[in-house]
Design a protein around this motif. Structure first.
Motif, PDB file in Angstrom:
ATOM      1  N   SER A 193      -8.907  -9.414   0.734  1.00 51.34           N
ATOM      2  CA  SER A 193      -8.858  -9.562  -0.606  1.00 51.34           C
ATOM      3  C   SER A 193      -8.734  -8.576  -1.220  1.00 51.34           C
ATOM      4  O   SER A 193      -8.004  -8.229  -2.261  1.00 51.34           O
TER       5      SER A 193
ATOM      6  N   THR B  93      -8.210  -5.415  -0.149  1.00 50.59           N
ATOM      7  CA  THR B  93      -6.948  -4.738   0.238  1.00 50.59           C
ATOM      8  C   THR B  93      -5.744  -5.130  -0.495  1.00 50.59           C
ATOM      9  O   THR B  93      -4.892  -4.491  -0.890  1.00 50.59           O
ATOM     10  N   LYS B  94      -5.750  -6.534  -0.671  1.00 55.93           N
ATOM     11  CA  LYS B  94      -4.457  -7.019  -1.564  1.00 55.93           C
ATOM     12  C   LYS B  94      -4.551  -6.711  -3.140  1.00 55.93           C
ATOM     13  O   LYS B  94      -3.695  -6.505  -3.628  1.00 55.93           O
TER      14      LYS B  94
ATOM     15  N   THR C 181      -0.162   0.339   3.582  1.00 53.66           N
ATOM     16  CA  THR C 181      -1.648  -0.017   2.902  1.00 53.66           C
ATOM     17  C   THR C 181      -2.724   0.608   3.806  1.00 53.66           C
ATOM     18  O   THR C 181      -2.879   0.181   5.047  1.00 53.66           O
TER      19      THR C 181
ATOM     20  N   PHE D  66      -5.250 -15.247   0.516  1.00 49.53           N
ATOM     21  CA  PHE D  66      -5.667 -14.187   1.491  1.00 49.53           C
ATOM     22  C   PHE D  66      -7.212 -14.418   2.196  1.00 49.53           C
ATOM     23  O   PHE D  66      -7.513 -13.887   3.205  1.00 49.53           O
TER      24      PHE D  66
ATOM     25  N   VAL E  83      -0.470  -7.653   5.223  1.00 48.99           N
ATOM     26  CA  VAL E  83      -0.743  -6.459   4.572  1.00 48.99           C
ATOM     27  C   VAL E  83       0.393  -5.599   4.831  1.00 48.99           C
ATOM     28  O   VAL E  83       0.727  -5.520   5.900  1.00 48.99           O
TER      29      VAL E  83
ATOM     30  N   GLU F 176      -3.427  -3.249  -3.305  1.00 47.15           N
ATOM     31  CA  GLU F 176      -2.073  -3.032  -3.233  1.00 47.15           C
ATOM     32  C   GLU F 176      -1.312  -3.537  -4.536  1.00 47.15           C
ATOM     33  O   GLU F 176      -0.305  -3.008  -4.815  1.00 47.15           O
ATOM     34  N   HIS F 177      -1.961  -4.483  -5.249  1.00 44.66           N
ATOM     35  CA  HIS F 177      -1.303  -4.913  -6.595  1.00 44.66           C
ATOM     36  C   HIS F 177      -1.740  -4.183  -7.787  1.00 44.66           C
ATOM     37  O   HIS F 177      -1.679  -4.433  -8.773  1.00 44.66           O
TER      38      HIS F 177
END
Length: 352
Positions: free
Chosen positions: A62, A64-65, A15, A153, A11, A68-69
């Protein structure tokens, strides 16, 4: 929480993680269970994670990702637990969540994602058909997909249970670390985390991994032991591990091979007996898949895989409130009596 291990997680520094303080669960000494099984046993209870399941570790990472995207819709296929977990974290993140479940998923598990505000789509078919549909809509609509088979992830989040266990057992690493196995992601994540702590010199040894599958959903066990007749139809009351075509078979087998471990099969009856044993000896309430490791230890002792002078850590992956129908099968019904002292005396042969 698991975010004490943020340096291990993929991560970005800037973030803000999507978290409900998952992880950080207790490792319980279990003297009564040890006596019942005939082997020194401790219990890691991830039924205490926020939505009641180990999968919260993965859902946190996931989502959190996904943040991010820049995604605003997240999806997965689930037999119930991943649906509830992802829905809770999607709500926390302010994302729309669309879940695909098999039509026979336990109602108690579907209540959670509905309360969390997710769309729950009950597919008229098996988990594998729900999974295939979730992949189709991901390709068609561009939603962010949490499925452990395609989202790397998931393992990264689940490996925090191995990091924690290495820290918690640093002075006495167990000979065996026992997980129930469905898709195969959790046992590999647990092994990966523990192995990394050993490679860093934090612990002096690593446990052997024991994977426990239900007799009616035995694909990973069959592959690991070289059976030719791998059955891709899942039939077990332990719905959380009722996976006919597991997508993380290679990773699960790698965990067993690298750790010099193995796998065993247990019947639904043995799983229910283990659920009652765990609850009645230590006050730990597990769903069937969460209790399956206890059944697996019994089976491994019987088959001479585990010696009675070794030590064992069982990982409870889900809380018993996830499936109260199975709990009633395991424990039986309440005893009905009249509001009369004599009825109580008759049961307990007790003098007033």
């Amino acid at each position: 929480s698991q975010w004490k291990y943020r340096a291990f997680l993929p991560v970005h520094d800037e973030t803000d993680p999507v978290t409900l303080n998952e992880g950080g669960t207790e490792l319980y000494e279990a003297p009564n269970l040890s006596a019942a099984l005939g082997v020194e046993t401790v219990v890691k209870d991830d039924g205490h994670c926020p939505t009641g399941v180990l999968k919260d570790r993965a859902s946190s990472v996931s989502t959190t990702k996904a943040r991010e995207h820049g995604r605003d819709v997240i999806t997965c296929a689930s037999t119930g637990n991943a649906a509830a977990s992802l829905a809770g974290y999607a709500a926390r993140a302010g994302m729309d969540c669309r879940i695909f479940v098999p039509g026979d998923a336990p109602p108690g598990k579907l209540a959670q994602p509905l309360v969390y505000g997710s769309d729950v789509l009950a597919v008229e078919g098996s988990y594998d058909e729900a999974y295939d549909l979730s992949m189709e809509v991901t390709e068609a609509f561009g939603w962010y997909n949490r499925n452990a088979a395609v989202n790397p992830f998931q393992v990264e989040g689940k490996r925090t249970v191995g990091l924690e266990l290495a820290e918690q057992t640093r002075d006495a690493v167990p000979d065996w670390l026992v997980f129930s196995v469905g898709d195969g992601c959790s046992i590999y994540g647990g092994w990966k985390g523990f192995r990394e702590m050993h490679e860093l010199g934090f612990v002096d040894d690593t446990p052997r991994m024991l994977g426990v599958q239900a007799e009616g959903a035995s694909a990973i066990h069959d592959v690991f032991h070289g059976h030719d007749d791998v059955d891709d139809v899942a039939d077990t009351l332990a719905d959380s591990i009722a996976v006919g075509r597991p997508r993380n078979t290679v990773k699960a087998c790698k965990a067993l091979e690298q750790s010099d471990g193995t796998s065993v099969l247990v019947s639904d009856e043995e799983i229910l007996e283990a659920e009652k044993t765990l609850g009645s000896t230590e006050g730990i309430y597990a769903e069937p898949a969460g209790a399956a490791p206890v059944a697996g230890v019994r089976k491994a002792l019987t088959e001479g895989i585990i010696d009675d002078d070794e030590s064992v850590c069982v990982v409870v992956t889900g809380n018993g409130l996830k499936d109260t129908d199975s709990a009633m099968k395991a424990s039986g019904e309440a005893t009905s009596i009249a509001p009369d002292l004599r009825d109580v005396q008759a049961i307990y042969d007790q003098e007033a």
